[in-house]
Design a protein around this motif. Structure first.
Motif, PDB file in Angstrom:
ATOM      1  N   LEU A  21      -6.345  -3.264  -1.919  1.00 25.18           N
ATOM      2  CA  LEU A  21      -5.804  -3.706  -0.644  1.00 25.18           C
ATOM      3  C   LEU A  21      -5.438  -2.515   0.219  1.00 25.18           C
ATOM      4  O   LEU A  21      -4.846  -1.548  -0.268  1.00 25.18           O
ATOM      5  CB  LEU A  21      -4.557  -4.570  -0.885  1.00 25.18           C
ATOM      6  N   GLY A  22      -5.788  -2.605   1.485  1.00 27.08           N
ATOM      7  CA  GLY A  22      -5.371  -1.605   2.455  1.00 27.08           C
ATOM      8  C   GLY A  22      -4.774  -2.296   3.667  1.00 27.08           C
ATOM      9  O   GLY A  22      -4.873  -3.525   3.820  1.00 27.08           O
ATOM     10  N   HIS A  23      -4.127  -1.519   4.514  1.00 30.48           N
ATOM     11  CA  HIS A  23      -3.585  -2.051   5.767  1.00 30.48           C
ATOM     12  C   HIS A  23      -4.273  -1.330   6.922  1.00 30.48           C
ATOM     13  O   HIS A  23      -4.180  -0.106   7.039  1.00 30.48           O
ATOM     14  CB  HIS A  23      -2.074  -1.863   5.836  1.00 30.48           C
ATOM     15  N   VAL A  24      -4.962  -2.108   7.745  1.00 31.81           N
ATOM     16  CA  VAL A  24      -5.694  -1.560   8.883  1.00 31.81           C
ATOM     17  C   VAL A  24      -4.830  -1.712  10.123  1.00 31.81           C
ATOM     18  O   VAL A  24      -4.414  -2.827  10.475  1.00 31.81           O
ATOM     19  CB  VAL A  24      -7.035  -2.292   9.080  1.00 31.81           C
ATOM     20  N   ALA A  25      -4.553  -0.608  10.786  1.00 29.67           N
ATOM     21  CA  ALA A  25      -3.731  -0.610  11.998  1.00 29.67           C
ATOM     22  C   ALA A  25      -4.610  -0.355  13.214  1.00 29.67           C
ATOM     23  O   ALA A  25      -5.451   0.554  13.208  1.00 29.67           O
ATOM     24  CB  ALA A  25      -2.642   0.450  11.898  1.00 29.67           C
ATOM     25  N   ALA A  66      -8.618   3.476  14.905  1.00 32.29           N
ATOM     26  CA  ALA A  66      -7.843   2.739  13.911  1.00 32.29           C
ATOM     27  C   ALA A  66      -7.389   3.678  12.809  1.00 32.29           C
ATOM     28  O   ALA A  66      -7.860   4.816  12.698  1.00 32.29           O
ATOM     29  CB  ALA A  66      -8.682   1.600  13.321  1.00 32.29           C
ATOM     30  N   SER A  67      -6.487   3.178  11.989  1.00 32.40           N
ATOM     31  CA  SER A  67      -6.099   3.881  10.766  1.00 32.40           C
ATOM     32  C   SER A  67      -6.032   2.863   9.632  1.00 32.40           C
ATOM     33  O   SER A  67      -5.809   1.674   9.859  1.00 32.40           O
ATOM     34  CB  SER A  67      -4.760   4.600  10.918  1.00 32.40           C
ATOM     35  N   VAL A  68      -6.253   3.357   8.414  1.00 28.47           N
ATOM     36  CA  VAL A  68      -6.159   2.522   7.221  1.00 28.47           C
ATOM     37  C   VAL A  68      -5.223   3.211   6.247  1.00 28.47           C
ATOM     38  O   VAL A  68      -5.399   4.398   5.941  1.00 28.47           O
ATOM     39  CB  VAL A  68      -7.537   2.317   6.549  1.00 28.47           C
ATOM     40  N   THR A  69      -4.225   2.469   5.776  1.00 26.41           N
ATOM     41  CA  THR A  69      -3.267   2.997   4.805  1.00 26.41           C
ATOM     42  C   THR A  69      -3.468   2.323   3.459  1.00 26.41           C
ATOM     43  O   THR A  69      -3.602   1.097   3.401  1.00 26.41           O
ATOM     44  CB  THR A  69      -1.823   2.747   5.277  1.00 26.41           C
ATOM     45  N   VAL A  70      -3.518   3.131   2.402  1.00 30.62           N
ATOM     46  CA  VAL A  70      -3.589   2.598   1.040  1.00 30.62           C
ATOM     47  C   VAL A  70      -2.543   3.316   0.200  1.00 30.62           C
ATOM     48  O   VAL A  70      -2.291   4.507   0.379  1.00 30.62           O
ATOM     49  CB  VAL A  70      -4.984   2.785   0.408  1.00 30.62           C
ATOM     50  N   THR A  71      -1.927   2.578  -0.726  1.00 27.82           N
ATOM     51  CA  THR A  71      -0.900   3.147  -1.586  1.00 27.82           C
ATOM     52  C   THR A  71      -1.016   2.556  -2.979  1.00 27.82           C
ATOM     53  O   THR A  71      -1.242   1.354  -3.130  1.00 27.82           O
ATOM     54  CB  THR A  71       0.514   2.865  -1.039  1.00 27.82           C
ATOM     55  N   GLU A  72      -0.867   3.405  -3.977  1.00 27.76           N
ATOM     56  CA  GLU A  72      -0.816   2.967  -5.367  1.00 27.76           C
ATOM     57  C   GLU A  72       0.488   3.488  -5.967  1.00 27.76           C
ATOM     58  O   GLU A  72       0.752   4.695  -5.959  1.00 27.76           O
ATOM     59  CB  GLU A  72      -2.010   3.516  -6.143  1.00 27.76           C
ATOM     60  N   LEU A  73       1.330   2.565  -6.462  1.00 28.94           N
ATOM     61  CA  LEU A  73       2.543   2.953  -7.167  1.00 28.94           C
ATOM     62  C   LEU A  73       2.209   3.152  -8.630  1.00 28.94           C
ATOM     63  O   LEU A  73       1.634   2.263  -9.269  1.00 28.94           O
ATOM     64  CB  LEU A  73       3.617   1.879  -7.013  1.00 28.94           C
ATOM     65  N   HIS A  88       6.653   7.518  -8.416  1.00 32.62           N
ATOM     66  CA  HIS A  88       5.400   8.269  -8.456  1.00 32.62           C
ATOM     67  C   HIS A  88       4.401   7.426  -7.661  1.00 32.62           C
ATOM     68  O   HIS A  88       4.258   6.223  -7.923  1.00 32.62           O
ATOM     69  CB  HIS A  88       4.889   8.433  -9.888  1.00 32.62           C
ATOM     70  N   TYR A  89       3.739   8.042  -6.720  1.00 32.76           N
ATOM     71  CA  TYR A  89       2.803   7.283  -5.891  1.00 32.76           C
ATOM     72  C   TYR A  89       1.665   8.177  -5.421  1.00 32.76           C
ATOM     73  O   TYR A  89       1.748   9.410  -5.449  1.00 32.76           O
ATOM     74  CB  TYR A  89       3.515   6.675  -4.676  1.00 32.76           C
ATOM     75  N   ARG A  90       0.603   7.517  -5.012  1.00 31.72           N
ATOM     76  CA  ARG A  90      -0.495   8.154  -4.301  1.00 31.72           C
ATOM     77  C   ARG A  90      -0.719   7.343  -3.025  1.00 31.72           C
ATOM     78  O   ARG A  90      -0.901   6.131  -3.102  1.00 31.72           O
ATOM     79  CB  ARG A  90      -1.771   8.173  -5.148  1.00 31.72           C
ATOM     80  N   SER A  91      -0.677   8.005  -1.886  1.00 34.61           N
ATOM     81  CA  SER A  91      -0.763   7.283  -0.624  1.00 34.61           C
ATOM     82  C   SER A  91      -1.634   8.066   0.354  1.00 34.61           C
ATOM     83  O   SER A  91      -1.505   9.291   0.471  1.00 34.61           O
ATOM     84  CB  SER A  91       0.645   7.090  -0.036  1.00 34.61           C
ATOM     85  N   ALA A  92      -2.510   7.348   1.034  1.00 37.05           N
ATOM     86  CA  ALA A  92      -3.410   8.006   1.983  1.00 37.05           C
ATOM     87  C   ALA A  92      -3.495   7.217   3.275  1.00 37.05           C
ATOM     88  O   ALA A  92      -3.344   5.991   3.284  1.00 37.05           O
ATOM     89  CB  ALA A  92      -4.804   8.153   1.382  1.00 37.05           C
ATOM     90  N   VAL A  93      -3.733   7.940   4.353  1.00 34.97           N
ATOM     91  CA  VAL A  93      -4.036   7.338   5.646  1.00 34.97           C
ATOM     92  C   VAL A  93      -5.368   7.905   6.105  1.00 34.97           C
ATOM     93  O   VAL A  93      -5.572   9.127   6.092  1.00 34.97           O
ATOM     94  CB  VAL A  93      -2.947   7.645   6.693  1.00 34.97           C
ATOM     95  N   LEU A  94      -6.284   7.011   6.462  1.00 35.30           N
ATOM     96  CA  LEU A  94      -7.590   7.404   6.982  1.00 35.30           C
ATOM     97  C   LEU A  94      -7.629   7.063   8.464  1.00 35.30           C
ATOM     98  O   LEU A  94      -7.101   6.024   8.893  1.00 35.30           O
ATOM     99  CB  LEU A  94      -8.727   6.677   6.254  1.00 35.30           C
ATOM    100  N   PHE A  95      -8.272   7.925   9.238  1.00 36.02           N
ATOM    101  CA  PHE A  95      -8.340   7.747  10.686  1.00 36.02           C
ATOM    102  C   PHE A  95      -9.799   7.718  11.133  1.00 36.02           C
ATOM    103  O   PHE A  95     -10.659   8.370  10.529  1.00 36.02           O
ATOM    104  CB  PHE A  95      -7.627   8.902  11.403  1.00 36.02           C
ATOM    105  N   GLY A  96     -10.062   6.990  12.211  1.00 38.84           N
ATOM    106  CA  GLY A  96     -11.408   7.000  12.770  1.00 38.84           C
ATOM    107  C   GLY A  96     -11.758   5.702  13.467  1.00 38.84           C
ATOM    108  O   GLY A  96     -10.879   4.924  13.865  1.00 38.84           O
TER     109      GLY A  96
END
Length: 201
Positions: A21-25, A66-73, A88-96
């Motif tokens: 799952l990701g969140h698209v902004a 847009a941006s897309v955010t994904v996070t894994e706890l 502890h987490y891994r989190s990324a934001v992608l742009f484009g």
């Protein structure tokens, strides 16, 4: 926190391959909105999909930034003080900007999305009809501009708290699936398919 920044592309790929799952902004009708949606990495691009009737997907397909955010706890960090407790987490934001896929590329991308959720499932299903494909938008975002943060620290308590009586440590988070529940209208005698069994074995 700059010390959590990771610039390793394989680490980003690993995160994208772990999340569903990701969140698209995106800005729609003058308002910023963020939509949760299934995501799937396809090589050097990220795929999303949905109905052609969706206003936010149509906005993306028109080339809106847009941006897309994904996070894994991955774990809970249990510190001796609430101030130092964390994850502890891994989190990324992608742009484009997303582009719409069509033709054979669109159908192949739909298989990628289906198999990301249930590996091997697309081979168990009938092919989508022209009507179904026409009602579906498949969008691709190049994995080119992104920011990745990773936190894997142990508890970072004050010396006086370390000397105190409270327990501290790491509690890993685990994700799993329960037993499959058949659809109410499933005909008798149809077994659970390999793609579903693989999730629960």
């Amino acid at each position: 926190m700059a010390d959590k920044a990771v610039t390793d592309l394989p680490a980003l790929h690993a995160l994208l391959d772990d999340v569903l799952l990701g969140h698209v902004a995106v800005v729609v009708d003058g308002h910023p909105v963020a939509f949760p949606t299934a995501v799937a990495r396809d090589g050097d691009r990220l795929l999303v999909h949905g109905s052609t009737g969706s206003s936010w997907l149509r906005t993306l397909s028109a080339g809106a930034p847009a941006s897309v955010t994904v996070t894994e706890l991955d774990a809970v960090v249990v510190a001796r003080a609430s101030f130092e407790s964390s994850f502890h987490y891994r989190s990324a934001v992608l742009f484009g900007r997303f582009t719409a896929l069509d033709g054979e590329e669109k159908e192949r991308a739909l298989d990628v999305l289906v198999d990301r959720i249930l590996p091997g499932r697309s081979a168990e299903l009938r092919r989508p009809t022209k009507r179904e494909l026409a009602a579906t938008l498949i969008l691709a975002l190049p994995i080119a501009e992104w920011s990745l943060k990773v936190s894997r620290r142990p508890p970072d308590d004050l010396p006086e708290d370390v000397e105190g009586p409270a327990w501290a440590g790491i509690v890993p988070l685990r994700r799993g699936y329960g037993d499959p529940v058949p659809a109410p209208d499933l005909r008798p005698g149809i077994p659970v398919p390999p793609s579903v069994r693989a999730l629960t074995d």
